[in-house]
Write a protein that holds these residues in place. Structure first.
Motif, mmCIF file in Angstrom:
data_model
loop_
_atom_site.group_PDB
_atom_site.id
_atom_site.type_symbol
_atom_site.label_atom_id
_atom_site.label_comp_id
_atom_site.label_asym_id
_atom_site.label_seq_id
_atom_site.Cartn_x
_atom_site.Cartn_y
_atom_site.Cartn_z
ATOM 1 N N TYR A 43 29.332 22.724 -51.096
ATOM 2 C CA TYR A 43 28.626 23.345 -49.972
ATOM 3 C C TYR A 43 27.142 23.365 -50.307
ATOM 4 C CZ TYR A 43 27.947 26.456 -45.928
ATOM 5 O OH TYR A 43 27.581 26.995 -44.709
ATOM 6 N N LYS A 94 29.089 24.236 -41.120
ATOM 7 C CA LYS A 94 28.324 25.254 -41.846
ATOM 8 C C LYS A 94 28.558 26.607 -41.197
ATOM 9 C CE LYS A 94 23.869 24.469 -39.529
ATOM 10 N NZ LYS A 94 22.439 24.236 -39.760
ATOM 11 N N GLU A 108 28.147 30.511 -50.537
ATOM 12 C CA GLU A 108 28.197 29.049 -50.626
ATOM 13 C C GLU A 108 29.136 28.646 -51.761
ATOM 14 O OE1 GLU A 108 24.317 27.388 -51.117
ATOM 15 O OE2 GLU A 108 23.597 28.005 -49.138
#
Length: 563
Positions: A43, A94, A108
């Motif tokens: 990520y 996202k 993340e």
């Protein structure tokens, strides 16, 4: 009754967690979204991105994570299915935090762990996240979901919904929206409507009202006619800008190209293509002096450009946009008599001429942040008004709550006419800007309003300063981690001797600057150089590339001179 010891408490809380989280539902749904063997994802700033066919499991996991994040923050969380300027066959996802900002860094890491977990590991990873973050599973969760126009996006957004449903979260699917529109929705919901109405119509109404009121304050509107050619990258921006057209005044004429009716998403078009190749997109005819702009695939970036009478192409990128907007805001602040802290945030990639113009001519403080919108956004939050744009055209303006309150109060109560008018223009500018994220539609309207108000042509805007010629190159290395940087990535700390060599090379050219930074995703080193002429910028970039190759473990053929 004897007090329970911490070990028993820990066991009981773990059992309670398993009771509260419906792992049976998670297991049932996860079987429908199997993880591709061997797939590992990270990520990053843009979330996850890869080939669309490999993302089903990742999307399901992000639905799960969004529910946990929503419970933790007691707020609406957004999930956007898009791969922005990537090719059509890619996709991505996202998460959007409560005020429209990007996901917090520690989450993340959670996203990466969850997406890479095998089916039998999901329960353990989910439990671990809940314990580390003290997630209250009794808390309700609400998720908003949006997607771009890619053929894979609808199916993948359903995978997100399955993840949300598996953990009992509530959701609203906004369907086809630009990325900035979904950021706007999240912020509206979590500010209980004070930022705006959480509908696509609410977005159009807020921006168009601010645009009309701002441009009405122009003293000389030429003929009041705005004509703009917009390349929409065959993406979601075309659909949404067409919807918005009816909210804009009839004097604002938009000519669409690459509107998705033919042509492939981001193929030889869009902001990234125009920026990288320094030429207009396919399908857009340009006459000399015509003002044109390009969105990227999910409409969060914008660049402007035009051809001069000699047929030369001129690009007005994020640096030029930041300069235009910050100059306008600085002038209004002076007229209003406001003493608010104000700064422009750039990255190392900002052209040196833009930095010099802002600091020396406009007397605007400039700060440098690491590459990546999240770094710029955080730095901009340190000021009452922070303008940030990456050179690629992604950026916005942030106003602190205190600054916004002062401006709105002055626009209403100020007795001095000139100061009140300036404050009113600042107020309308605040409402026109999408402060949650870079927004091509919002930024376009801000730029067009400023050009009208300042009675500027695109050539006059461009002539504020002249960009120094620059060149960007890539060097393949065995391990990008050998390069470590400091000073917002402008200087290399390791390997030893590299920065000294770059300094030595830079001194050979006029107005020269160069830096190197490792890629975040692959074993390449990015080289940037600028100098007084294109020939010198090319020479410097090549020499620095050779230094990287020899000092930082280059692989394959050594870099060739720029032709």
């Amino acid at each position: 009754m004897l007090p329970r010891n911490s070990h028993v408490r820990s066991q009981n809380s773990s059992r309670a967690l398993q009771v509260e989280m419906d792992f049976e539902a998670v297991a049932k749904y996860s079987k429908l979204h199997a993880k591709p063997p061997g797939l590992t994802l990270q990520y990053g700033t843009a979330g996850f991105r890869t080939k669309a066919e490999d993302l089903d499991h990742t999307m399901f996991c992000m639905g799960l994570l969004a529910v946990l994040r929503s419970k933790k923050k007691k707020s609406t969380i957004g999930v956007m299915v898009t791969a922005s300027h990537n090719p059509e066959e890619d996709n991505g996802v996202k998460l959007i935090d409560p005020l429209g900002e990007m996901l917090a860094p520690i989450w993340e890491e959670h996203a990466t762990h969850l997406a890479n977990a095998e089916e039998h590991e999901l329960q353990g990873v989910l439990t671990d996240i809940c314990q580390k973050e003290a997630v209250d599973l009794q808390q309700e969760a609400f998720i908003v979901i949006g997607r771009d126009t890619r053929s894979s996006s609808k199916k993948l957004s359903q995978s997100v919904i399955d993840g949300v449903s598996a953990l009992g979260g509530q959701y609203q699917d906004y369907g086809l929206v630009t990325t900035p529109q979904l950021h706007y929705m999240v912020c509206c919901r979590n500010t209980h409507g004070s930022y705006g109405t959480a509908t696509v119509e609410g977005y159009y109404q807020k921006l168009s009202k601010a645009f009309v009121e701002l441009t009405m304050q122009a003293t000389s509107q030429r003929d009041g006619h705005i004509c703009l050619k917009v390349d929409c990258a065959n993406g979601i921006g075309a659909l949404k800008l067409k919807e918005m057209e009816r909210y804009l005044p009839s004097c604002f004429v938009i000519h669409f190209s690459n509107d998705g009716t033919k042509g492939e998403l981001n193929h030889q078009c869009g902001a990234d293509f125009v920026k990288v190749h320094q030429k207009p997109p396919v399908g857009l005819e340009m006459k000399p002096g015509e003002r044109c702009c390009s969105f990227d695939g999910d409409a969060d970036r914008i660049v402007y450009y035009y051809n001069d009478p000699a047929g030369h192409f001129h690009l007005l990128d994020g640096d030029k946009i930041a300069t235009l907007i910050s100059t306008f805001l600085k002038e209004l602040l002076v007229k209003a008599g406001q003493t608010l802290s104000f700064a422009v945030i750039q990255t190392a990639y900002a052209n040196g001429s833009s930095t010099r113009y802002l600091e020396e001519t406009m007397k605007v403080p400039v700060h440098c942040a690491k590459t990546g919108v999240k770094h710029l956004h955080h730095k901009a939050q340190e000021f009452d008004i922070g303008v940030y744009f990456e050179a690629n055209g992604h950026g916005t303006v942030l106003f602190s709550k205190a600054a916004e309150q002062k401006i709105r109060y002055q626009a209403k109560e100020e007795k001095n006419n000139q100061k009140r008018e300036a404050a009113k223009m600042l107020e309308n500018t605040i409402d026109l800007i999408n402060q949650t994220i870079g927004d091509a539609v919002s930024d376009m309207l801000v730029i067009e309003a400023i050009l009208v108000l300042k009675n500027l042509t695109v050539q006059q805007w461009d002539s504020m300063y002249t960009d120094l010629p620059s060149r960007q190159l890539k060097v393949k290395v065995a391990d990008r981690r050998v390069i470590d940087t400091t000073d917002a990535e402008r200087r290399a700390v390791t390997p030893p001797g590299l920065q000294e060599r770059i300094d030595e090379l830079t001194q050979r050219f006029k107005l020269a600057r160069a830096f190197v930074r490792p890629s975040g995703t692959e074993d390449i080193v990015r080289v940037y150089a600028e100098a007084d002429t294109q020939e010198n910028a090319d020479k410097l970039a090549h020499e620095v590339s050779l230094a990287v190759y020899h000092i930082a473990g280059g692989v394959g053929e050594q870099p060739k001179a720029v032709v």
